[in-house]
Design a protein around this motif. Structure first.
Motif, PDB file in Angstrom:
ATOM      1  N   ALA A 156       0.826  -1.209   0.000  1.00 15.40           N
ATOM      2  CA  ALA A 156       0.000   0.000   0.000  1.00 15.40           C
ATOM      3  C   ALA A 156       0.855   1.251   0.000  1.00 15.40           C
ATOM      4  CB  ALA A 156      -0.928  -0.008   1.212  1.00 15.40           C
ATOM      5  N   MET A 157       1.957   1.220   0.748  1.00 13.94           N
ATOM      6  CA  MET A 157       2.848   2.370   0.780  1.00 13.94           C
ATOM      7  C   MET A 157       3.452   2.614  -0.607  1.00 13.94           C
ATOM      8  SD  MET A 157       6.093   3.704   1.028  1.00 13.94           S
ATOM      9  CE  MET A 157       6.600   5.311   1.619  1.00 13.94           C
ATOM     10  N   SER A 158       3.834   1.542  -1.300  1.00 16.96           N
ATOM     11  CA  SER A 158       4.386   1.665  -2.640  1.00 16.96           C
ATOM     12  C   SER A 158       3.350   2.225  -3.612  1.00 16.96           C
ATOM     13  CB  SER A 158       4.882   0.305  -3.136  1.00 16.96           C
ATOM     14  OG  SER A 158       5.876  -0.221  -2.291  1.00 16.96           O
ATOM     15  N   GLN A 159       2.124   1.762  -3.480  1.00 15.91           N
ATOM     16  CA  GLN A 159       1.051   2.251  -4.350  1.00 15.91           C
ATOM     17  C   GLN A 159       0.864   3.752  -4.192  1.00 15.91           C
ATOM     18  OE1 GLN A 159      -2.708   0.279  -3.764  1.00 15.91           O
ATOM     19  NE2 GLN A 159      -3.796   1.594  -5.208  1.00 15.91           N
ATOM     20  N   MET A 160       0.828   4.222  -2.955  1.00 21.56           N
ATOM     21  CA  MET A 160       0.665   5.651  -2.710  1.00 21.56           C
ATOM     22  C   MET A 160       1.859   6.447  -3.227  1.00 21.56           C
ATOM     23  SD  MET A 160      -0.928   6.046   1.090  1.00 21.56           S
ATOM     24  CE  MET A 160      -1.028   7.826   0.861  1.00 21.56           C
ATOM     25  N   THR A 161       3.050   5.915  -3.025  1.00 19.32           N
ATOM     26  CA  THR A 161       4.257   6.620  -3.433  1.00 19.32           C
ATOM     27  C   THR A 161       4.329   6.775  -4.954  1.00 19.32           C
ATOM     28  OG1 THR A 161       5.464   5.803  -1.506  1.00 19.32           O
ATOM     29  CG2 THR A 161       6.782   6.590  -3.347  1.00 19.32           C
ATOM     30  N   ILE A 162       4.003   5.715  -5.663  1.00 20.85           N
ATOM     31  CA  ILE A 162       4.077   5.745  -7.126  1.00 20.85           C
ATOM     32  C   ILE A 162       2.941   6.566  -7.718  1.00 20.85           C
ATOM     33  CG2 ILE A 162       3.872   4.281  -9.176  1.00 20.85           C
ATOM     34  CD1 ILE A 162       5.447   2.144  -7.546  1.00 20.85           C
ATOM     35  N   ASP A 163       1.741   6.429  -7.176  1.00 22.37           N
ATOM     36  CA  ASP A 163       0.593   7.213  -7.639  1.00 22.37           C
ATOM     37  C   ASP A 163       0.552   8.513  -6.843  1.00 22.37           C
ATOM     38  OD1 ASP A 163      -1.675   8.007  -8.908  1.00 22.37           O
ATOM     39  OD2 ASP A 163      -2.919   6.327  -8.255  1.00 22.37           O
ATOM     40  N   ALA A 164       1.581   9.334  -7.072  1.00 23.72           N
ATOM     41  CA  ALA A 164       1.875  10.444  -6.167  1.00 23.72           C
ATOM     42  C   ALA A 164       0.931  11.632  -6.289  1.00 23.72           C
ATOM     43  CB  ALA A 164       3.312  10.929  -6.408  1.00 23.72           C
ATOM     44  N   GLU A 165       0.109  11.669  -7.314  1.00 24.07           N
ATOM     45  CA  GLU A 165      -0.777  12.818  -7.495  1.00 24.07           C
ATOM     46  C   GLU A 165      -2.226  12.489  -7.160  1.00 24.07           C
ATOM     47  OE1 GLU A 165      -0.101  15.147 -11.033  1.00 24.07           O
ATOM     48  OE2 GLU A 165       1.926  14.352 -11.236  1.00 24.07           O
ATOM     49  N   THR A 166      -2.453  11.333  -6.586  1.00 24.49           N
ATOM     50  CA  THR A 166      -3.802  10.888  -6.254  1.00 24.49           C
ATOM     51  C   THR A 166      -4.049  10.962  -4.758  1.00 24.49           C
ATOM     52  OG1 THR A 166      -3.978   9.412  -8.157  1.00 24.49           O
ATOM     53  CG2 THR A 166      -5.358   8.897  -6.256  1.00 24.49           C
ATOM     54  N   PHE A 167      -5.220  11.484  -4.396  1.00 23.52           N
ATOM     55  CA  PHE A 167      -5.684  11.382  -3.013  1.00 23.52           C
ATOM     56  C   PHE A 167      -6.410  10.047  -2.860  1.00 23.52           C
ATOM     57  CE2 PHE A 167      -5.102  15.975  -2.390  1.00 23.52           C
ATOM     58  CZ  PHE A 167      -4.663  15.988  -1.070  1.00 23.52           C
ATOM     59  N   PHE A 168      -5.946   9.247  -1.920  1.00 26.62           N
ATOM     60  CA  PHE A 168      -6.599   7.990  -1.608  1.00 26.62           C
ATOM     61  C   PHE A 168      -7.640   8.255  -0.520  1.00 26.62           C
ATOM     62  CE2 PHE A 168      -2.762   6.864  -3.694  1.00 26.62           C
ATOM     63  CZ  PHE A 168      -2.965   5.629  -4.285  1.00 26.62           C
ATOM     64  N   SER A 169      -8.813   7.683  -0.690  1.00 24.78           N
ATOM     65  CA  SER A 169      -9.937   8.007   0.184  1.00 24.78           C
ATOM     66  C   SER A 169      -9.702   7.544   1.618  1.00 24.78           C
ATOM     67  CB  SER A 169     -11.216   7.350  -0.349  1.00 24.78           C
ATOM     68  OG  SER A 169     -11.163   5.940  -0.177  1.00 24.78           O
ATOM     69  N   ALA A 170     -10.470   8.137   2.511  1.00 20.80           N
ATOM     70  CA  ALA A 170     -10.407   7.723   3.918  1.00 20.80           C
ATOM     71  C   ALA A 170     -10.825   6.265   4.058  1.00 20.80           C
ATOM     72  CB  ALA A 170     -11.309   8.620   4.759  1.00 20.80           C
ATOM     73  N   GLU A 171     -11.773   5.838   3.238  1.00 17.87           N
ATOM     74  CA  GLU A 171     -12.207   4.440   3.284  1.00 17.87           C
ATOM     75  C   GLU A 171     -11.049   3.516   2.893  1.00 17.87           C
ATOM     76  OE1 GLU A 171     -13.867   6.882   1.851  1.00 17.87           O
ATOM     77  OE2 GLU A 171     -15.694   7.012   3.073  1.00 17.87           O
ATOM     78  N   TRP A 172     -10.289   3.906   1.862  1.00 16.47           N
ATOM     79  CA  TRP A 172      -9.122   3.120   1.448  1.00 16.47           C
ATOM     80  C   TRP A 172      -8.111   3.044   2.589  1.00 16.47           C
ATOM     81  CZ3 TRP A 172      -3.859   3.797   0.910  1.00 16.47           C
ATOM     82  CH2 TRP A 172      -3.159   2.898   0.095  1.00 16.47           C
ATOM     83  N   ALA A 173      -7.859   4.187   3.226  1.00 16.39           N
ATOM     84  CA  ALA A 173      -6.901   4.232   4.330  1.00 16.39           C
ATOM     85  C   ALA A 173      -7.340   3.343   5.486  1.00 16.39           C
ATOM     86  CB  ALA A 173      -6.719   5.674   4.800  1.00 16.39           C
ATOM     87  N   LYS A 174      -8.641   3.264   5.715  1.00 13.53           N
ATOM     88  CA  LYS A 174      -9.138   2.398   6.791  1.00 13.53           C
ATOM     89  C   LYS A 174      -8.933   0.920   6.436  1.00 13.53           C
ATOM     90  CE  LYS A 174     -13.198   1.372   9.655  1.00 13.53           C
ATOM     91  NZ  LYS A 174     -13.277  -0.075   9.370  1.00 13.53           N
ATOM     92  N   THR A 175      -9.191   0.562   5.180  1.00 17.83           N
ATOM     93  CA  THR A 175      -9.015  -0.838   4.799  1.00 17.83           C
ATOM     94  C   THR A 175      -7.555  -1.268   4.901  1.00 17.83           C
ATOM     95  OG1 THR A 175      -8.700  -0.384   2.423  1.00 17.83           O
ATOM     96  CG2 THR A 175     -10.962  -0.715   3.207  1.00 17.83           C
ATOM     97  N   LYS A 176      -6.625  -0.302   4.769  1.00 18.60           N
ATOM     98  CA  LYS A 176      -5.200  -0.615   4.845  1.00 18.60           C
ATOM     99  C   LYS A 176      -4.671  -0.561   6.273  1.00 18.60           C
ATOM    100  CE  LYS A 176      -5.111  -1.093   0.416  1.00 18.60           C
ATOM    101  NZ  LYS A 176      -5.099  -2.448  -0.161  1.00 18.60           N
ATOM    102  N   GLY A 177      -5.474  -0.079   7.212  1.00 21.49           N
ATOM    103  CA  GLY A 177      -5.078  -0.089   8.608  1.00 21.49           C
ATOM    104  C   GLY A 177      -4.557   1.224   9.157  1.00 21.49           C
TER     105      GLY A 177
END
Length: 250
Positions: A156-177
């Motif tokens: 998940a950390m790699s996904q966020m780092t590479i997709d650097a211009e995207t806001f990931f939703s709060a729901e996504w952040a909850k599913t990742k812990g």
């Protein structure tokens, strides 16, 4: 609110640490230094059993590094010192003997994601989307990576780092812990924060401290690791690519 601040207030054995900066709660060096000192102060205060980390305002939890200060970096040592500010705060949170509950009431970017990840338990509202934008400006989330990866995993950390211009939703952040619970409104979030913090503060303080050390087992090398990561960021911020990119955000 127009002036930056870091405050500590105590109620019912809960220490509420709040930081604020008028530029979307960005974090210049002086705020980072005050935040580290305040976390250490709360950690050694016998009147506090549990800490809540929160920010002022209602739209952004933390916008990460202060771009104005990053742009002012003239050499690698200055860059290392600046990014070490985030390292010092994360290490203060890690070594604090008190459990730290995070309150995330809005969007958070870069270093702010690191702060949320370094809490022991984090609650948020549904607007608390997250982004790691560092690669897009020519650096990388090197300092906060250990805390973020520890919380949400390398994938998940790699996904966020590479997709650097995207806001990931709060729901996504909850599913990742990253977040343990989400709430529809900030009012509901605050009610849950107070209830949880005061319940925890009634537990055996020694048990809470021992449990905290278990949570962070295997991180004793982070003082050195995060310093090394700050050095990497401090060098990269001097690149022509980063300087030119940051000018667009002035």
């Amino acid at each position: 609110m127009t002036e930056p601040y870091v405050t500590l207030r105590i109620k019912n054995n809960v220490g509420y640490i709040e930081f604020f900066h008028p530029n979307r709660n960005s974090m210049p060096s002086d705020i980072l230094t005050k935040l580290k000192a305040t976390i250490e102060e709360a950690g050694s205060n016998n009147a506090i059993n549990v800490i809540v980390l929160q920010s002022g305002g209602d739209r952004t939890f933390c916008a990460g590094a202060s771009f104005n200060e990053v742009m002012a970096v003239n050499n690698a040592e200055e860059g290392k010192v600046f990014f070490a500010g985030f390292a010092n705060v994360i290490n203060a949170m890690r070594t604090c003997p008190k459990l730290i509950i995070g309150r995330v009431q809005g969007k958070t970017v870069g270093g702010g994601v690191g702060l949320a990840a370094a809490t022991d338990y984090c609650l948020a509202n549904k607007y608390a989307s997250i982004r790691l934008s560092e690669l897009s400006i020519g650096i990388g989330p090197f300092v906060i990576e250990p805390a973020v990866t520890r919380k949400i995993g390398l994938s998940a950390m790699s996904q966020m780092t590479i997709d650097a211009e995207t806001f990931f939703s709060a729901e996504w952040a909850k599913t990742k812990g990253l977040y343990s619970e989400l709430f529809e409104t900030t009012e509901e979030l605050d009610e849950a924060i107070i209830a949880l913090a005061e319940k925890l503060s009634s537990y055996n303080p020694e048990a809470l401290t021992q449990m905290k050390s278990v949570f962070w087992k295997g991180t004793d090398h982070w003082n050195t690791l995060l310093s090394e990561r700050a050095e990497i960021s401090g060098a990269l911020v001097l690149s022509e690519f980063t300087k030119n990119t940051l000018k667009r955000f002035r």
